[in-house]
Motif scaffolding. Sequence first.
Motif, PDB file in Angstrom:
ATOM      1  N   LEU A  29      -5.369  -5.745   4.098  1.00 45.27           N
ATOM      2  CA  LEU A  29      -5.986  -6.732   4.971  1.00 45.27           C
ATOM      3  C   LEU A  29      -4.999  -7.075   6.077  1.00 45.27           C
ATOM      4  O   LEU A  29      -3.856  -7.450   5.800  1.00 45.27           O
ATOM      5  N   ILE A  30      -5.431  -6.924   7.324  1.00 43.13           N
ATOM      6  CA  ILE A  30      -4.588  -7.254   8.466  1.00 43.13           C
ATOM      7  C   ILE A  30      -5.369  -8.185   9.375  1.00 43.13           C
ATOM      8  O   ILE A  30      -6.378  -7.780   9.956  1.00 43.13           O
ATOM      9  N   ASP A  31      -4.937  -9.423   9.435  1.00 46.03           N
ATOM     10  CA  ASP A  31      -5.603 -10.432  10.261  1.00 46.03           C
ATOM     11  C   ASP A  31      -7.104 -10.509   9.978  1.00 46.03           C
ATOM     12  O   ASP A  31      -7.923 -10.604  10.882  1.00 46.03           O
ATOM     13  N   GLY A  32      -7.456 -10.444   8.700  1.00 43.93           N
ATOM     14  CA  GLY A  32      -8.848 -10.580   8.298  1.00 43.93           C
ATOM     15  C   GLY A  32      -9.658  -9.302   8.325  1.00 43.93           C
ATOM     16  O   GLY A  32     -10.802  -9.290   7.879  1.00 43.93           O
ATOM     17  N   GLN A  33      -9.107  -8.204   8.840  1.00 40.17           N
ATOM     18  CA  GLN A  33      -9.806  -6.920   8.871  1.00 40.17           C
ATOM     19  C   GLN A  33      -9.398  -6.109   7.645  1.00 40.17           C
ATOM     20  O   GLN A  33      -8.215  -5.962   7.358  1.00 40.17           O
ATOM     21  N   LEU A  34     -10.366  -5.572   6.939  1.00 41.57           N
ATOM     22  CA  LEU A  34     -10.124  -4.794   5.734  1.00 41.57           C
ATOM     23  C   LEU A  34     -10.003  -3.315   6.085  1.00 41.57           C
ATOM     24  O   LEU A  34     -10.849  -2.764   6.782  1.00 41.57           O
ATOM     25  N   TYR A  35      -8.941  -2.684   5.576  1.00 44.85           N
ATOM     26  CA  TYR A  35      -8.708  -1.259   5.760  1.00 44.85           C
ATOM     27  C   TYR A  35      -8.645  -0.604   4.390  1.00 44.85           C
ATOM     28  O   TYR A  35      -7.909  -1.061   3.519  1.00 44.85           O
ATOM     29  N   VAL A  36      -9.418   0.466   4.205  1.00 47.03           N
ATOM     30  CA  VAL A  36      -9.479   1.175   2.932  1.00 47.03           C
ATOM     31  C   VAL A  36      -8.999   2.600   3.172  1.00 47.03           C
ATOM     32  O   VAL A  36      -9.519   3.290   4.046  1.00 47.03           O
ATOM     33  N   SER A  37      -8.008   3.021   2.383  1.00 47.73           N
ATOM     34  CA  SER A  37      -7.445   4.362   2.513  1.00 47.73           C
ATOM     35  C   SER A  37      -7.566   5.109   1.197  1.00 47.73           C
ATOM     36  O   SER A  37      -7.436   4.506   0.132  1.00 47.73           O
ATOM     37  N   PRO A  38      -7.758   6.430   1.262  1.00 46.11           N
ATOM     38  CA  PRO A  38      -7.829   7.214   0.024  1.00 46.11           C
ATOM     39  C   PRO A  38      -6.461   7.302  -0.648  1.00 46.11           C
ATOM     40  O   PRO A  38      -5.433   7.004  -0.041  1.00 46.11           O
TER      41      PRO A  38
END
Length: 189
Positions: A29-38
């Motif tokens: 989570l970066i500044d409220g944005q969710l990032y999903v990585s394999p």
Amino acid sequence: MTVMVEQEGSSYTVEDLEGMPDDGRRYELIDGQLYVSPAPGYRHQKIVLKLGSLLDGSCPNDLSVLTAPFAVQPSGRTELQPDVLVGRHADFTDRLLPVAPLLAVEVLSPSTGIRDLTIKKNAYERMGVVSYWVIDPQEPVLAVFELDAEGCYQQVAEVQGEKPFDATLPFPVRIVPAELLGTLWEDGE
């Protein structure tokens, strides 16, 4: 592929991360944005293991070296999981590091490379992570960024292959990118 997930009408919080599945993917989570990585690949994990071990062997007693997944959570809207991190032993809780680490390392992969060099680099800079290392496992290359007096990252070194980097931050240690790949480098893979 890294996926940025939009939540309609609002942003994510660290509480939202607790409900994410334990499926081998990395949820950040970066500044409220969710990032999903394999899940990372073989070369990536080989470097993480070797670097973590190398740093741990030189680490002073008042500092700790950890590898992902371990949360760096400086706020309710940001939680990152550097591939390798170094922090003050006294700053850790059992579950996370609530302050900026002294060193954050990201090993590039096809799905995260651009994000590691832009969004995550900017997040670490704003957090006040004194030293940020980025390793490209294909060459291999180590790029080193350190905060200047104004709190902005400046690239202070870039070494490739068998060329050594003699780090001073957060403690003295010699890093040779090719050695992080071990037999993968020797085999020319």
